[in-house]
Each structure stands twice: as C-alpha cells, then as structure tokens.
Design an enzyme around this catalytic site. Structure first.
Site, PDB file in Angstrom:
ATOM      1  CB  THR A   1     -16.750   7.420  -4.126  1.00 31.91           C
ATOM      2  OG1 THR A   1     -15.452   7.301  -3.558  1.00 31.91           O
ATOM      3  CG2 THR A   1     -16.828   6.647  -5.424  1.00 31.91           C
TER       4      THR A   1
ATOM      5  CB  SER B   1     -11.758   9.203  -2.463  1.00 29.74           C
ATOM      6  OG  SER B   1     -11.095   8.048  -2.036  1.00 29.74           O
TER       7      SER B   1
ATOM      8  CG  ASP C   1     -12.642   4.538  -2.074  1.00 32.43           C
ATOM      9  OD1 ASP C   1     -11.393   4.516  -2.009  1.00 32.43           O
ATOM     10  OD2 ASP C   1     -13.308   5.586  -2.052  1.00 32.43           O
TER      11      ASP C   1
ATOM     12  CG  ASP D   1     -11.287   5.485  -5.455  1.00 33.81           C
ATOM     13  OD1 ASP D   1     -10.856   4.332  -5.166  1.00 33.81           O
ATOM     14  OD2 ASP D   1     -11.696   6.281  -4.583  1.00 33.81           O
ATOM     15  CG  HIS D   2      -7.378   5.495  -4.716  1.00 35.82           C
ATOM     16  ND1 HIS D   2      -7.246   4.740  -3.569  1.00 35.82           N
ATOM     17  CD2 HIS D   2      -8.401   6.351  -4.491  1.00 35.82           C
ATOM     18  CE1 HIS D   2      -8.142   5.137  -2.690  1.00 35.82           C
ATOM     19  NE2 HIS D   2      -8.867   6.100  -3.210  1.00 35.82           N
TER      20      HIS D   2
ATOM     21  CD  GLU E   1     -17.421   4.610  -2.487  1.00 36.66           C
ATOM     22  OE1 GLU E   1     -18.312   5.233  -1.891  1.00 36.66           O
ATOM     23  OE2 GLU E   1     -16.212   4.889  -2.385  1.00 36.66           O
TER      24      GLU E   1
ATOM     25  CG  ASP F   1      -9.917   4.263   0.878  1.00 33.89           C
ATOM     26  OD1 ASP F   1      -8.778   4.249   0.381  1.00 33.89           O
ATOM     27  OD2 ASP F   1     -10.356   5.210   1.556  1.00 33.89           O
TER      28      ASP F   1
ATOM     29  CG  HIS G   1      -6.849   4.890   4.387  1.00 34.75           C
ATOM     30  ND1 HIS G   1      -5.764   5.607   3.932  1.00 34.75           N
ATOM     31  CD2 HIS G   1      -7.860   5.161   3.524  1.00 34.75           C
ATOM     32  CE1 HIS G   1      -6.121   6.281   2.832  1.00 34.75           C
ATOM     33  NE2 HIS G   1      -7.381   6.012   2.570  1.00 34.75           N
TER      34      HIS G   1
HETATM   35 MG    MG Z   1     -10.867   6.348  -2.695  1.00 36.85          MG
HETATM   36 MG    MG Z   2     -15.113   6.338  -1.636  1.00 38.14          MG
HETATM   37 ZN    ZN Z   3      -8.628   6.516   0.953  1.00 36.56          ZN
END
Ligand code: MG
Ligand code: MG
Ligand code: ZN
Length: 354
Positions: free
Chosen positions: A129, A76, A35, A291-292, A244, A249, A253
C-alpha cells in the site's frame, strides 16, 4: 432599494457564492486507507466501541469497486496502485499499468503542484500500500528495489517499518546515508519521530513490520500522523498525506476478530485526530477508504451497550465486495455515490490541481 432590487441582488450574490463553492479546492488532502476495511470491519469496530466511531463524523459516503485489471479479487498491490495512481493494474504490480509502464501517483502529482507530501503505515514502508504511492516495480516482493525508489520519489516524510531494506541489502548499500545526503533526518524510534520540529523525515521505526497493537506497537500511527502534519503543514502550498491502517487486513487473513477490532479502533483513533485537524484548518479534504475487503466478514449479532459483537469470517482471503468511502472537507461531496477505486485517486488529483 425596492423589494425587486433586493431579490435580484440576493440572487446574484447566491449565484456568486455557489460558483465559489463549486470552485473550492482543498489546500491539503489526507488520504486514509484501512487495508481490508470493509463495511463489516467498520461496523464491528463501531459496535465494540459502544456505537461510536470517529469516521461517523464524515458527512459524505460512497462505495468503491475494487477489482483489478486481471482478477475479480484484487491484491493490495493492484488495489494500492488503483488508489494511488488511478489505473487498474495486474495483481502484484506496484505503481505500474498492466504493460509495466510506470504511472505517477497522486503523491507525485501533489509534489508537482508544489505541495509537501508524506506516507505513514503500520507496516514496512516497502509493503504494497505505501509502496504504491512512491515506487514503480513489477513485483510487490521487491522490497529492496522499493526502498531505493523512496530516494527517487519527491516524498518529504515517511514513517513505518522496513529499516532492513534500506540498510541490510544485497547491493551492500546503506540507503540511510543517501537519505541523509538528500536532507532527511533518519529516525529509528518513535521518540525521535515525535521530537522532529521541521524538515524531511525518514522514520524507519522497525526492522521489518511494526508490531500489532496487541503486540505493543503503541501510538505509531497517531504520533506519526501528528508529526507528519506538523512537518508538512510548514509548506506554503499545502500538503498531501497518505495514512494506512495496514494490519486490519492481516487480522482478517488470520480470521482473528479481536486483532481486527483492535487495529480498526487504532485506525479510527487516527481518523479522529485527522478530522480534528481538518475541522480546525477548514481547508483540508479527508478521504477514507479501503483497498478491498478481507475475510468475507459477517456480523451475526451485537450489543452496543456491552460493546459485544459476534462475527463470522467466510474466507482467509480478500473478497470482491465494494468497500465504503468516507469524505470530509472541501470537495468531499464528490466522493458520494459508487465509484471505481481508480476514480477516487483521479478525483483527488483534480481537486489538488491548480
Ligand atoms: Mg490490502
Ligand atoms: Mg496494505
Ligand atoms: Zn491482504
């Protein structure tokens, strides 16, 4: 045989084997999602790890476009739904198209093709996710409804946090009782998970989210993966497993470089175990993507020998950058090039079908 006949025979053999290669479908698929894992997150991890990562063993690479149905920047939920179900949806939605119609996931598709299925995450199993593979809800915040969807899903093994959403609910139900009725062993710590020898497993090893690696999570992802592969590979028709690395992620952040690198390397450790299994098995496709991207991470400098890397984050949010795709095993070549995130899911479906 004359030389001419020899050449003709060799040509026919060659055509047959090319044909066999073209039709080669993997028995098992392991789908790994980091993620927020953009190219800079991967390269920062590689630099910190002295120029080495397990995912370098993947012979095929590509890129995935991550925008959602209603936003250039995906969240997400829409990102997970694209990777799981093969449809672009609105940010916040889980396993549904933009019109709020539930769409089956690649996990559902694998189960319909008589494969065993599993989901592992280093977050709550109700988080966006993993939820995208088993649940269908309008809003990613509906943790209790997502937990209830696990009972409607064909999933055989799931491991992560989120026990609270199964046991301390507004409707007063204890879903672990229902899981046991459905034949699941409910494990609440990793020792129980590691000791599982066969059968269906609900590993709910944290009340909400498991700790970070630095906070003492330990080998939840690695041990969970080893258990899942052991349980799922007992099926005759192969399996589908999603793993995952959830907290890459979260680190981004927070614009926290050392948290990000620790989570990246934890995920890569699991990639190593998965690739070892796939290489030995010979019939397992491994697809690794994100996912990004999160944080708009840039690498300003680095030193492979010292394992030092100097990074800079540009935002506390997700970005619109394409993310890398890595693939290994039968069918892996299909994942090279530039694809929509939805195509990755749909290509896996095609490879899983009979
Ligand atoms: Mg995500
Ligand atoms: Mg996730
Ligand atoms: Zn995020």
């Amino acid at each position: 045989m004359t030389t001419y006949k020899k050449i003709a025979a060799a040509a026919i053999l060659c055509i047959f084997s090319l044909n066999a290669m073209a039709q080669q479908k993997p028995k098992n698929v392991i789908y790994m999602i980091g993620d927020g894992m953009g190219l800079a997150q991967v390269y920062a991890g590689m630099t910190a790890n002295h120029d080495s990562l397990n995912l370098l063993r993947c012979p095929f690479t590509g890129f995935s476009r991550t925008y959602s149905a209603n936003d250039y920047i995906t969240d997400s939920a829409a990102g997970g739904t694209a990777l799981a179900c093969g449809v672009k949806t609105k940010n916040g939605m889980i396993g549904m198209n933009p019109d709020s119609v539930a769409v089956p996931s690649v996990l559902d598709y694998a189960a319909a093709n008589d494969k065993k299925t599993g989901v592992i995450a280093s977050c709550s199993v109700t988080h966006a996710t993993p939820a995208s593979f088993v649940a269908h809800q309008n809003n990613r915040e509906m943790n209790e409804e997502i937990a209830a969807d696990y009972l409607k899903s064909p999933v055989d093994v799931f491991i992560g946090g989120g026990l609270t959403y199964f046991t301390k609910r507004k409707d007063k139900k204890d879903l672990t009782k229902d899981l046991k009725k459905k034949g699941f062993t409910v494990a609440t710590d990793m020792d129980e998970v590691k000791n599982m020898k066969s059968g269906k497993l609900a590993g709910l090893v944290a009340k909400d989210h498991p700790e970070s690696i630095k906070g003492g999570r330990g080998d939840l992802l690695l041990d969970g993966t080893n258990t899942a592969i052991r349980l799922l590979s007992q099926g005759e028709n192969g399996f589908f497993l999603m793993i995952e690395g959830s907290q890459i992620d979260w680190a981004c952040h927070k614009n926290n470089e050392s948290y990000m690198i620790a989570e990246m390397l934890d995920f890569d450790k699991v990639i190593g175990a998965v690739l070892d299994f796939a290489a030995k098995d010979g019939n397992t496709l491994v697809v690794i993507t994100a996912d990004h991207e999160t944080g708009g991470l840039t690498i300003l400098n680095g030193d492979f020998q010292k394992g030092k890397v100097s990074t800079q984050f540009n935002t506390l949010q997700h970005t619109g950058l394409m993310v890398p795709v890595y693939a290994f095993g039968p069918g892996a070549e299909k994942f090279s090039g530039i694809h929509q995130n939805t195509e990755i899911s749909n290509m896996i479906k095609n490879l899983l079908g009979k």
